[in-house]
Design an enzyme around this catalytic site. Structure first.
Site, PDB file in Angstrom:
ATOM      1  N   SER A   1       0.831  -1.213   0.000  1.00  0.00           N
ATOM      2  CA  SER A   1       0.000   0.000   0.000  1.00  0.00           C
ATOM      3  C   SER A   1       0.863   1.258   0.000  1.00  0.00           C
ATOM      4  O   SER A   1       0.339   2.370   0.000  1.00  0.00           O
ATOM      5  CB  SER A   1      -0.954   0.012   1.205  1.00  0.00           C
ATOM      6  OG  SER A   1      -0.240  -0.146   2.409  1.00  0.00           O
TER       7      SER A   1
ATOM      8  N   ASN B   1      -2.368  -2.157  12.938  1.00  0.00           N
ATOM      9  CA  ASN B   1      -3.831  -1.980  12.831  1.00  0.00           C
ATOM     10  C   ASN B   1      -4.303  -0.704  13.522  1.00  0.00           C
ATOM     11  O   ASN B   1      -5.120   0.044  12.980  1.00  0.00           O
ATOM     12  CB  ASN B   1      -4.558  -3.199  13.419  1.00  0.00           C
ATOM     13  CG  ASN B   1      -4.265  -4.462  12.633  1.00  0.00           C
ATOM     14  OD1 ASN B   1      -3.636  -4.396  11.575  1.00  0.00           O
ATOM     15  ND2 ASN B   1      -4.696  -5.603  13.140  1.00  0.00           N
TER      16      ASN B   1
ATOM     17  N   THR C   1     -40.231  25.941 -12.073  1.00  0.00           N
ATOM     18  CA  THR C   1     -40.560  24.593 -11.612  1.00  0.00           C
ATOM     19  C   THR C   1     -40.707  23.793 -12.899  1.00  0.00           C
ATOM     20  O   THR C   1     -41.161  24.332 -13.916  1.00  0.00           O
ATOM     21  CB  THR C   1     -41.885  24.537 -10.808  1.00  0.00           C
ATOM     22  OG1 THR C   1     -42.941  24.971 -11.655  1.00  0.00           O
ATOM     23  CG2 THR C   1     -41.839  25.434  -9.582  1.00  0.00           C
ATOM     24  N   HIS C   2     -40.293  22.544 -12.864  1.00  0.00           N
ATOM     25  CA  HIS C   2     -40.290  21.695 -14.072  1.00  0.00           C
ATOM     26  C   HIS C   2     -39.487  22.344 -15.203  1.00  0.00           C
ATOM     27  O   HIS C   2     -39.785  22.104 -16.383  1.00  0.00           O
ATOM     28  CB  HIS C   2     -41.715  21.409 -14.573  1.00  0.00           C
ATOM     29  CG  HIS C   2     -42.673  21.013 -13.491  1.00  0.00           C
ATOM     30  ND1 HIS C   2     -42.843  19.709 -13.106  1.00  0.00           N
ATOM     31  CD2 HIS C   2     -43.486  21.759 -12.689  1.00  0.00           C
ATOM     32  CE1 HIS C   2     -43.741  19.650 -12.124  1.00  0.00           C
ATOM     33  NE2 HIS C   2     -44.135  20.886 -11.850  1.00  0.00           N
TER      34      HIS C   2
ATOM     35  N   SER D   1     -13.468  25.354 -28.864  1.00  0.00           N
ATOM     36  CA  SER D   1     -13.577  24.132 -29.654  1.00  0.00           C
ATOM     37  C   SER D   1     -12.453  24.134 -30.688  1.00  0.00           C
ATOM     38  O   SER D   1     -12.069  25.191 -31.193  1.00  0.00           O
ATOM     39  CB  SER D   1     -14.935  24.100 -30.356  1.00  0.00           C
ATOM     40  OG  SER D   1     -14.866  23.314 -31.531  1.00  0.00           O
TER      41      SER D   1
ATOM     42  N   LYS E   1     -17.171  28.904 -30.560  1.00  0.00           N
ATOM     43  CA  LYS E   1     -17.548  28.270 -29.295  1.00  0.00           C
ATOM     44  C   LYS E   1     -16.795  28.772 -28.085  1.00  0.00           C
ATOM     45  O   LYS E   1     -15.598  29.017 -28.133  1.00  0.00           O
ATOM     46  CB  LYS E   1     -17.284  26.762 -29.394  1.00  0.00           C
ATOM     47  CG  LYS E   1     -18.242  26.069 -30.308  1.00  0.00           C
ATOM     48  CD  LYS E   1     -19.556  25.864 -29.638  1.00  0.00           C
ATOM     49  CE  LYS E   1     -19.867  24.378 -29.651  1.00  0.00           C
ATOM     50  NZ  LYS E   1     -20.897  24.030 -28.743  1.00  0.00           N
TER      51      LYS E   1
ATOM     52  N   ASN F   1     -17.094  27.195 -24.289  1.00  0.00           N
ATOM     53  CA  ASN F   1     -17.825  26.139 -23.598  1.00  0.00           C
ATOM     54  C   ASN F   1     -17.693  26.216 -22.070  1.00  0.00           C
ATOM     55  O   ASN F   1     -16.648  26.601 -21.554  1.00  0.00           O
ATOM     56  CB  ASN F   1     -17.325  24.773 -24.069  1.00  0.00           C
ATOM     57  CG  ASN F   1     -17.604  24.542 -25.537  1.00  0.00           C
ATOM     58  OD1 ASN F   1     -18.628  24.983 -26.054  1.00  0.00           O
ATOM     59  ND2 ASN F   1     -16.682  23.877 -26.219  1.00  0.00           N
TER      60      ASN F   1
ATOM     61  N   GLU G   1     -19.242  21.559 -16.495  1.00  0.00           N
ATOM     62  CA  GLU G   1     -19.526  20.195 -16.963  1.00  0.00           C
ATOM     63  C   GLU G   1     -18.637  19.169 -16.254  1.00  0.00           C
ATOM     64  O   GLU G   1     -19.081  18.075 -15.895  1.00  0.00           O
ATOM     65  CB  GLU G   1     -19.338  20.110 -18.482  1.00  0.00           C
ATOM     66  CG  GLU G   1     -20.435  20.864 -19.230  1.00  0.00           C
ATOM     67  CD  GLU G   1     -20.204  20.935 -20.740  1.00  0.00           C
ATOM     68  OE1 GLU G   1     -19.279  20.278 -21.250  1.00  0.00           O
ATOM     69  OE2 GLU G   1     -20.957  21.664 -21.410  1.00  0.00           O
TER      70      GLU G   1
ATOM     71  N   TYR H   1      -9.834  -6.210  12.485  1.00  0.00           N
ATOM     72  CA  TYR H   1      -9.176  -5.784  11.242  1.00  0.00           C
ATOM     73  C   TYR H   1      -9.184  -6.897  10.200  1.00  0.00           C
ATOM     74  O   TYR H   1      -8.973  -8.069  10.506  1.00  0.00           O
ATOM     75  CB  TYR H   1      -7.730  -5.350  11.527  1.00  0.00           C
ATOM     76  CG  TYR H   1      -7.005  -4.908  10.271  1.00  0.00           C
ATOM     77  CD1 TYR H   1      -7.151  -3.625   9.781  1.00  0.00           C
ATOM     78  CD2 TYR H   1      -6.213  -5.803   9.541  1.00  0.00           C
ATOM     79  CE1 TYR H   1      -6.528  -3.216   8.605  1.00  0.00           C
ATOM     80  CE2 TYR H   1      -5.583  -5.410   8.367  1.00  0.00           C
ATOM     81  CZ  TYR H   1      -5.747  -4.115   7.905  1.00  0.00           C
ATOM     82  OH  TYR H   1      -5.135  -3.729   6.749  1.00  0.00           O
TER      83      TYR H   1
ATOM     84  N   GLN I   1      -7.679  -2.100   3.810  1.00  0.00           N
ATOM     85  CA  GLN I   1      -6.614  -1.321   3.167  1.00  0.00           C
ATOM     86  C   GLN I   1      -7.168  -0.580   1.939  1.00  0.00           C
ATOM     87  O   GLN I   1      -6.645   0.454   1.544  1.00  0.00           O
ATOM     88  CB  GLN I   1      -5.469  -2.259   2.761  1.00  0.00           C
ATOM     89  CG  GLN I   1      -4.371  -1.592   1.959  1.00  0.00           C
ATOM     90  CD  GLN I   1      -3.127  -2.466   1.857  1.00  0.00           C
ATOM     91  OE1 GLN I   1      -2.453  -2.685   2.832  1.00  0.00           O
ATOM     92  NE2 GLN I   1      -2.854  -2.977   0.667  1.00  0.00           N
TER      93      GLN I   1
HETATM   94  N1  ARG Z   1      -1.447  -1.194   4.916  1.00  0.00           N
HETATM   95  C1  ARG Z   1      -2.333  -1.698   5.893  1.00  0.00           C
HETATM   96  C2  ARG Z   1      -3.702  -1.020   5.735  1.00  0.00           C
HETATM   97  O1  ARG Z   1      -3.752  -0.022   5.146  1.00  0.00           O
HETATM   98  C3  ARG Z   1      -1.799  -1.457   7.262  1.00  0.00           C
HETATM   99  C4  ARG Z   1      -2.335  -2.392   8.307  1.00  0.00           C
HETATM  100  C5  ARG Z   1      -1.736  -3.734   8.097  1.00  0.00           C
HETATM  101  N2  ARG Z   1      -2.123  -4.662   9.120  1.00  0.00           N
HETATM  102  C6  ARG Z   1      -2.050  -5.942   8.931  1.00  0.00           C
HETATM  103  N3  ARG Z   1      -2.437  -6.692   9.904  1.00  0.00           N
HETATM  104  N4  ARG Z   1      -1.628  -6.476   7.827  1.00  0.00           N
HETATM  105  O2  ARG Z   1      -4.715  -1.506   6.198  1.00  0.00           O
END
Ligand code: ARG
Length: 457
Positions: free
Chosen positions: A22, A109, A154-155, A276, A282, A284, A289, A316, A321
């Protein structure tokens, strides 16, 4: 480096590493990770769990890591599993054995729960500031346009005349509620999960209240299983962002309509529009949008996290993650849209003559013509029918109610007199609507004043 190599005899498969890591996205909260670690070791030392000497070494090391990331000498490179492993490995490299004591009485965690909360808490506050900036611009436009008449719809059909101040005032209320939602979320989420360990607390004599207060939390959370697996605050924040985007999207839709060749109510500034490649004429409304379009991404993030969480047993699970990338994207998207939208309306100009002309020629004063008859003792249902006949007559001649002669009025109902013209003038129609919340000038002045006090709070 891995934090958990001890019980393994084989290297992790590269694809597994890539799938599991991560770091590529949780590096976004390196600052919060370091801030949380500093509070944690400060508490550990205060409780005599680590020595003051180790505490100072760890804090010095963590601060130097932060400085080096910020001055570009330390790159958050791949190879580590997440930002927590990256910082810890780097700390040990820098200060040796003392660094190995950082993770005492902590799990990733509760660490990730803390980091994400700290990051999100700042974002909630930043988003609130952006909404306040938007409200200031809306307020300025309201104060300047108490007499700018336009049709209310309205509408998407012309209904009754209002003012530009009144129309913008509707959005003022929406964004004001959005701010109040953010403030509720901030208060509710502001409890510290750190010290919950992996799920069941720890056997160290941690002072969770101390860590919580060092980090500016109201207090410590009360259940360690909930602490490491609570993502409610993210769902609430995503829901608040989805609502902000929905409001911005409705407003964008109106600006797109007002900017059409048919309406010409507004001119979007050149600096906030695009052209454009083929059609030279144009200009825009791309910003409006894009804001309307990006609303879908933020809704998607909310549904994604709700779905991720719905089947998870306590406590957890790695599924969690996946709370990050969509949330980060939703935050960046919503903040970006608020900023761009604010700039767009800040620089936009209004074609007041077109707005007023449009209010004049759509029978927006028909209700007032009926009310005129009611004041002359005609029952409302009959008055409604009589004015219906007036409209039919006008439509056949391609004129407005204001253009009919008194003889023509009298031919449909003898009750009409010279004062009908005054009664159905645009000014009268708006100015007579004076209950609080209505577009009449004195009512609107009161609202503008209340809003001004709100913005100065
Ligand atoms: N990268 C993990 C997350 O975002 C961190 C926690 C990891 N804990 C574990 N028990 N593997 O959730």
């Amino acid at each position: 480096m891995k934090l958990w190599g001890g019980r393994f005899t084989k290297e992790t498969n590269q694809l597994v590493h890539n799938f599991n890591e991560s770091l590529s996205f949780d590096q976004k909260f390196y600052k919060e990770d370091i801030e949380g670690s500093i509070a944690h070791v400060t508490m550990l030392a205060a409780q005599g769990i680590i020595s003051n000497e180790d505490k100072f070494a760890i804090i010095g090391g963590l601060n130097s890591i932060k400085d080096d990331i910020e001055n570009g000498t330390l790159e958050i490179g791949p190879g580590h599993e997440d930002i927590h492993s990256f910082v810890e490995a780097n700390l040990i490299e820098r200060i040796g054995d003392a660094g190995k004591r950082l993770h005492t009485g902590r799990s990733r965690n509760d660490q990730v729960a803390l980091d994400m909360k700290l990051y999100t808490r700042n974002q909630v506050a930043e988003m609130d500031e952006l909404l306040k900036d938007l409200l200031k611009v809306i307020h300025r436009i309201m104060a300047e346009n108490l007499d700018t008449y336009m049709p209310g719809f309205t509408h998407l059909q012309k209904a009754q005349p209002i003012t530009l101040a009144h129309h913008f005032g509707a959005y003022f209320e929406m964004f004001k509620r959005d701010r109040s939602r953010l403030s509720d979320i901030y208060d509710r989420m502001n409890y510290s999960p750190i010290g919950s360990g992996a799920l069941a607390g720890t056997t160290y004599p941690l002072d969770r209240e101390l860590t919580a207060s060092l980090l500016g939390f109201t207090g410590a959370t009360l259940n360690s299983m909930d602490s490491v697996s609570d993502r409610d605050y993210l769902i609430e924040f995503l829901s608040a962002m989805a609502t902000i985007m929905m409001h911005l999207s409705r407003f964008s839709e109106e600006i797109i309509i007002w900017n059409t060749n048919e309406y010409r109510f507004v001119n979007i500034d050149d600096s906030y529009s695009t052209g454009s490649s083929i059609m030279p004429q144009k200009k825009n409304p791309d910003i409006a949008e894009l804001v309307r379009g990006k609303t879908g991404r933020v809704y998607g993030a909310l549904i994604s996290l709700l779905t991720t969480m719905k089947g998870l047993p306590l406590a957890y699970n790695k599924d969690m993650q996946d709370d990050k990338e969509f949330t980060f994207d939703a935050i960046d998207t919503t903040k970006g849209c608020i900023k761009l939208f604010t700039g767009m309306i800040e620089t936009m100009t209004f074609n007041k003559d077109n707005m007023e002309a449009s209010a004049k020629n759509g029978f927006t004063n028909a209700t007032d013509a009926a009310d005129y008859l009611v004041k002359k003792n005609v029952p409302f249902r009959d008055a409604h029918g009589i004015v219906g006949q007036l409209v039919l007559f006008c439509e056949s001649k391609g004129i407005a109610l204001d253009d009919m002669t008194l003889e023509e009025y009298k031919a449909i109902s003898p009750v009409f007199e010279e004062d009908i013209y005054e009664a159905i003038s645009l000014k009268t129609c708006v100015e007579k609507r004076l209950t609080i919340g209505a577009p009449g000038k004195t009512a609107m002045e009161q609202v503008v004043k209340i809003n001004e006090e709100y913005l100065n709070k």
